[in-house]
Enzyme design. Sequence first.
Site, PDB file in Angstrom:
ATOM      1  N   TYR A 142      35.241  45.237  41.975  1.00 16.21           N
ATOM      2  CA  TYR A 142      34.742  45.105  43.345  1.00 16.21           C
ATOM      3  C   TYR A 142      33.541  46.015  43.588  1.00 16.21           C
ATOM      4  CZ  TYR A 142      38.495  42.300  45.468  1.00 16.21           C
ATOM      5  OH  TYR A 142      39.347  41.296  45.835  1.00 16.21           O
ATOM      6  N   LYS A 192      45.119  44.010  31.564  1.00 14.55           N
ATOM      7  CA  LYS A 192      44.764  42.968  30.600  1.00 14.55           C
ATOM      8  C   LYS A 192      44.266  43.702  29.353  1.00 14.55           C
ATOM      9  CE  LYS A 192      44.081  38.656  29.374  1.00 14.55           C
ATOM     10  NZ  LYS A 192      45.210  37.730  29.106  1.00 14.55           N
ATOM     11  N   ASP A 248      44.642  42.245  44.108  1.00 17.68           N
ATOM     12  CA  ASP A 248      44.253  41.290  45.154  1.00 17.68           C
ATOM     13  C   ASP A 248      44.933  39.949  44.900  1.00 17.68           C
ATOM     14  OD1 ASP A 248      42.712  40.123  47.287  1.00 17.68           O
ATOM     15  OD2 ASP A 248      41.440  39.211  45.752  1.00 17.68           O
ATOM     16  N   ASP A 252      48.544  38.166  46.942  1.00 15.92           N
ATOM     17  CA  ASP A 252      48.630  36.879  47.646  1.00 15.92           C
ATOM     18  C   ASP A 252      49.777  36.047  47.086  1.00 15.92           C
ATOM     19  OD1 ASP A 252      46.354  37.430  49.174  1.00 15.92           O
ATOM     20  OD2 ASP A 252      45.618  35.374  49.000  1.00 15.92           O
TER      21      ASP A 252
HETATM   22  C1  IPM Z   1      42.268  41.397  50.762  1.00 14.88           C
HETATM   23  C2  IPM Z   1      41.114  40.450  50.944  1.00 14.88           C
HETATM   24  C3  IPM Z   1      39.822  41.208  50.702  1.00 14.88           C
HETATM   25  C4  IPM Z   1      39.839  41.734  49.291  1.00 14.88           C
HETATM   26  C5  IPM Z   1      38.564  40.396  50.996  1.00 14.88           C
HETATM   27  C6  IPM Z   1      38.539  39.873  52.417  1.00 14.88           C
HETATM   28  C7  IPM Z   1      37.310  41.164  50.693  1.00 14.88           C
HETATM   29  O1  IPM Z   1      41.270  39.367  50.087  1.00 14.88           O
HETATM   30  O2  IPM Z   1      42.312  42.411  51.486  1.00 14.88           O
HETATM   31  O3  IPM Z   1      43.125  41.127  49.927  1.00 14.88           O
HETATM   32  O4  IPM Z   1      39.557  40.995  48.343  1.00 14.88           O
HETATM   33  O5  IPM Z   1      40.153  42.910  49.111  1.00 14.88           O
HETATM   34 MG    MG Z   2      43.102  39.292  49.070  1.00 18.27          MG
END
Ligand code: IPM
Ligand code: MG
Length: 358
Positions: A142, A192, A248, A252
């Site tokens: 990032y 990884k 990240d 999710d």
């Molecule tokens: C999260 C989101 C963010 C990230 C985005 C909105 C930049 O997906 O907080 O998980 O990737 O960190």
């Molecule tokens: Mg995210």
Amino acid sequence: MNKNIAVITGDGIGPEIVSQALNVLKAVGAKYNHTFNFTELLMGGCAIDKVGVPLPEETVETCLKSDGVLLGAIGGPKWDNLPGEMRPEAGLLALRSQMGLYANIRPAVLFETLKNACPLREDIADKGIDLIIVRELTGGIYFGARGRKQVADVGESAFDTESYNELEIRRIAEVAFEIALLRQKKLVSIDKANVLESSRLWRETVHRTAKNYPQVEVSDMLVDNAAMQLVREPSQFDVMLAGNMFGDILSDEAAMLTGSIGMLASASLGDTKRGLYEPIHGSAPTIAGKNTANPIATILSAAMMLKYSFGMSAECAAIEKAVDITLKKGIRTVDIKDDKTVEVVGTKRMGELICENL
Ligand code: IPM
Ligand code: MG
């Protein structure tokens, strides 16, 4: 106590869900004799529209002076075609970085009341899900060098760089080990390492750090396997430690397993008590302004702030209990509606009922 809370409502459903969380904070403040002072700040798409940048300087300054930051969500299709550094997301990344919030704590819990929201087979769901993803938040791909260049014969080329140093890995590993000590004492470190050099350093550093935590059982898991194990047997996980991008993606996935991405809160912390608290879900532009979004993740994020930044554990527990009571009565927003639902309510009504049940 008197606490200053910086409030970033953001874009999409952000303003409506945050407004309910503020009502809950006010109600808790009244009940426990605290004064919470809210200062609303711009960040994300709304900041781009109003002042031309995703993260105004004033927002950073005020956040750094606050006792805690509550964030709704940012982003939306309106700003999708802006250059990378001008997108709403760039504001969030810069804020995390400038506040030094390297530790992102993302619990994924399958709530007893929402068990049939889990998309996994019943026998898997029955074993329960109660894990925490500890995600490194201010390093890795990032924040590494990125860019584009023209390359003869192949056209344009683009690159992003994954890079970690020992200090970054050690400090996030320590956060994960400390959390593991308070839970089942099982830590799985995700990488990884079969391909990436940065992952090999990650793995070595995690194991060096582990020597200071002999009570914690630590193991490594490749990220592709981890993605698979999360759907195969999520009950095996207690604390998962991951770098920025792997965390990240896996968070999710883990959130979806609980069937309730609208329910999950998160905290981002650094070396001080000041943290940033936000729901895991995004700004959901398609339902913005319709009073249908689930405010619970934001309300639970506010509860986390009380506990982690202000040391108000009882107040945090009171909010969690109020949420639980409300759900047990069969009250649902549309995203978590199931066959046991007694009444489907909107964003505002959900917030009101949680305040009433406090
Ligand atoms: C999260 C989101 C963010 C990230 C985005 C909105 C930049 O997906 O907080 O998980 O990737 O960190
Ligand atoms: Mg995210």
